[in-house]
Design a protein around this motif. Structure first.
Motif, short mmCIF file in Angstrom:
data_model
loop_
_atom_site.label_atom_id
_atom_site.label_comp_id
_atom_site.label_asym_id
_atom_site.label_seq_id
_atom_site.Cartn_x
_atom_site.Cartn_y
_atom_site.Cartn_z
N UNK A 1 0.81 -1.22 0.00
CA UNK A 1 0.00 0.00 0.00
C UNK A 1 0.85 1.28 0.00
N UNK A 2 2.13 1.14 -0.29
CA UNK A 2 3.00 2.31 -0.33
C UNK A 2 2.67 3.17 -1.55
N UNK A 3 2.55 4.47 -1.31
CA UNK A 3 2.31 5.42 -2.39
C UNK A 3 3.34 6.53 -2.31
N UNK A 4 3.97 6.80 -3.43
CA UNK A 4 4.77 8.01 -3.62
C UNK A 4 4.36 8.60 -4.95
N UNK A 5 4.14 9.90 -4.96
CA UNK A 5 3.82 10.60 -6.19
C UNK A 5 5.00 11.49 -6.59
N UNK A 6 5.11 11.84 -7.87
CA UNK A 6 6.23 12.68 -8.30
C UNK A 6 6.25 14.00 -7.52
N UNK A 7 7.44 14.39 -7.11
CA UNK A 7 7.60 15.63 -6.35
C UNK A 7 8.78 16.43 -6.91
N UNK A 8 8.78 17.70 -6.57
CA UNK A 8 9.96 18.55 -6.77
C UNK A 8 10.51 18.85 -5.39
N UNK A 9 11.74 18.46 -5.17
CA UNK A 9 12.33 18.65 -3.85
C UNK A 9 13.78 19.07 -4.04
N UNK A 10 14.09 20.28 -3.67
CA UNK A 10 15.41 20.84 -3.95
C UNK A 10 16.48 20.43 -2.95
N UNK A 11 16.09 19.98 -1.76
CA UNK A 11 17.07 19.73 -0.70
C UNK A 11 17.41 18.26 -0.49
#
Length: 318
Positions: free
Chosen positions: A142-152
Motif C-alpha cells: 500500500x506504499x504510495x509516492x507521487x512525483x515531487x519537486x524537492x530541492x534539498x
C-alpha cells in the motif's frame, strides 16, 4: 541498514527510543543531539495508541530542536497502515523547524515481516518539509509516492519485499536535483513487486538526478535484468558507488555487467548475496581488480532445487 535490527544511528546521530509511558526523559534536555524513534508495542505491558505516544512526545520534547525522526511500529502494522502516524507528523510540521531526516517504518522481523508492513501515501511528508535531506521508508504494501519537486533531498531509501511500479515511476518522474544517494529494494513478484527495468529507465538515464553518486538497485528477483540495464545506463558514468546486492544475480547478469560500459571510475561495487558460479566470481573479481574497483562478492548462494528445477530468490521478500 538491516531489517534484523532497529536503527541505532540515523543522520549521524545516535537513536533514542521514546519508549512507553513509564519511560523517563526528564533529565535529558539536549533534544537535538539524538534521532528520536517514536513507536508503540501493541503487545507490551503498557498499551498505548500511536497518537497517544506522539502526543506525549510533543509535550516532552522541544520539537524545534529535532533534526532526525524515526517512526517505528504504529501498532498492529499489518492491520493498520501508516496514515495515522503520517498525520501526526504533519500536524506538527510548523514546529519541526529543524527536521532534516525522516524514516517511516523502522520495524524488524520480530515485529513484522517486511511485506506485512502496511504503508500509505508518504508524499505529503516530502511536500511538508522542503528542507528535508534524508528520507527513508520500509514496507511496500500500500506504499504510495507521487512525483515531487524537492530541492534539498540528498538521500532517498525505499526498502520493500516487492516494489510497486507506481512508486518506481514516481521516483523516476520526480525532480531531485540535490539527490546524491538513491536506494531501492525491488523485491519479488509474490510479495507485490511490479517494477521492471522499463520503470527504472527514467532514473537510469540520470536526467533528473544530476548530483547522484550512489545508486542501489537491490534485492531483485530479476537482478540479471537490472544488471543488464545498468550496464548500458547513462547514470553510471556519474556514480562513485554501485550496489546490486541482495538479488538473484547469476552468471548471465554478471557477464552483462562486465560486457557493458567501463566501471573503472567506481570506488566500489557491491554484489553481495548472489548466485554466481565460482568461475563467474573469479571473472568479476579479476575484472574489478584490474580496474581498481573494490568489489564485494560475499554471501554466495546455492539455488533451491525442487522437482529437478532450480529456484533463486532475492534476499528479502515476505
Amino acid at each position: 541498514m538491516s531489517i534484523n535490527q532497529h536503527l541505532d544511528v540515523f543522520h549521524d546521530l545516535p537513536v533514542r527510543r521514546f519508549g512507553p509511558p513509564s519511560a523517563d526523559h526528564s533529565e535529558f534536555t539536549d533534544h537535538g543531539s539524538v534521532a528520536w524513534n517514536i513507536h508503540v508495542d501493541p503487545y507490551g505491558d503498557e498499551e498505548e495508541e500511536f497518537t497517544e505516544a506522539f502526543a506525549r512526545f510533543e509535550r516532552t520534547v522541544d520539537l524545534s530542536q529535532v533534526s532526525a525522526l524515526i517512526i517505528g511500529s504504529w501498532g498492529e502494522v499489518y492491520d493498520n497502515d501508516s496514515s495515522e502516524a503520517v498525520a501526526c507528523v504533519l500536524a506538527v510540521k510548523d514546529r519541526l523547524t529543524s527536521l532534516r531526516a525522516l524514516f517511516v517504518g523502522d520495524l524488524v522481523l520480530e515485529e513484522a515481516e517486511i511485506s506485512w508492513i502496511e504503508q500509505s501515501d508518504l508524499t505529503p511528508l516530502l511536500e511538508a518539509f522542503p528542507d528535508l535531506e534524508v528520507f527513508g521508508a520500509r514496507g511496500g504494501t500500500r506504499l504510495v509516492l507521487r512525483p515531487v519537486e524537492h530541492a534539498a533531498l540528498r538521500s532517498l531509501l525505499v526498502e520493500t519485499g516487492g516494489l510497486p511500479r507506481e512508486v518506481t515511476q514516481a521516483v523516476s518522474d520526480s525532480s531531485l536535483p540535490a539527490l546524491e544517494r538513491l536506494e531501492l529494494w525491488i523485491g519479488q513478484e509474490n510479495y507485490g513487486c511490479t517494477t521492471t527495468t522499463e520503470h527504472l529507465a527514467g532514473l537510469l538515464s540520470g536526467a533528473r538526478l544530476p548530483a547522484l553518486h550512489h545508486l542501489g538497485l537491490r534485492n531483485a528477483d530479476d537482478q540479471d535484468a537490472v544488471a543488464a540495464a545498468v550496464a548500458a545506463a547513462p547514470v553510471v558514468r556519474q556514480l562513485k558507488t554501485l550496489d546490486l546486492s541482495m538479488g538473484a544475480l547469476t552468471d548471465a547478469g554478471a557477464d552483462a555487467l562486465l560486457a557493458g560500459q567501463s566501471l573503472a571510475h567506481l570506488s566500489s561495487l557491491d554484489l553481495s548475496y548472489h548466485y554466481l558460479s565460482d568461475a563467474a566470481v573469479a571473472r568479476v573479481q579479476a575484472a574489478m581488480d584490474e580496474a581498481g574497483v573494490a568489489v564485494d562478492l560475499s554471501d554466495q548462494q546455492e539455488p533451491y532445487v525442487y522437482k529437478d528445477e532450480e529456484h533463486r530468490y532475492s534476499a528479502v521478500g515476505e
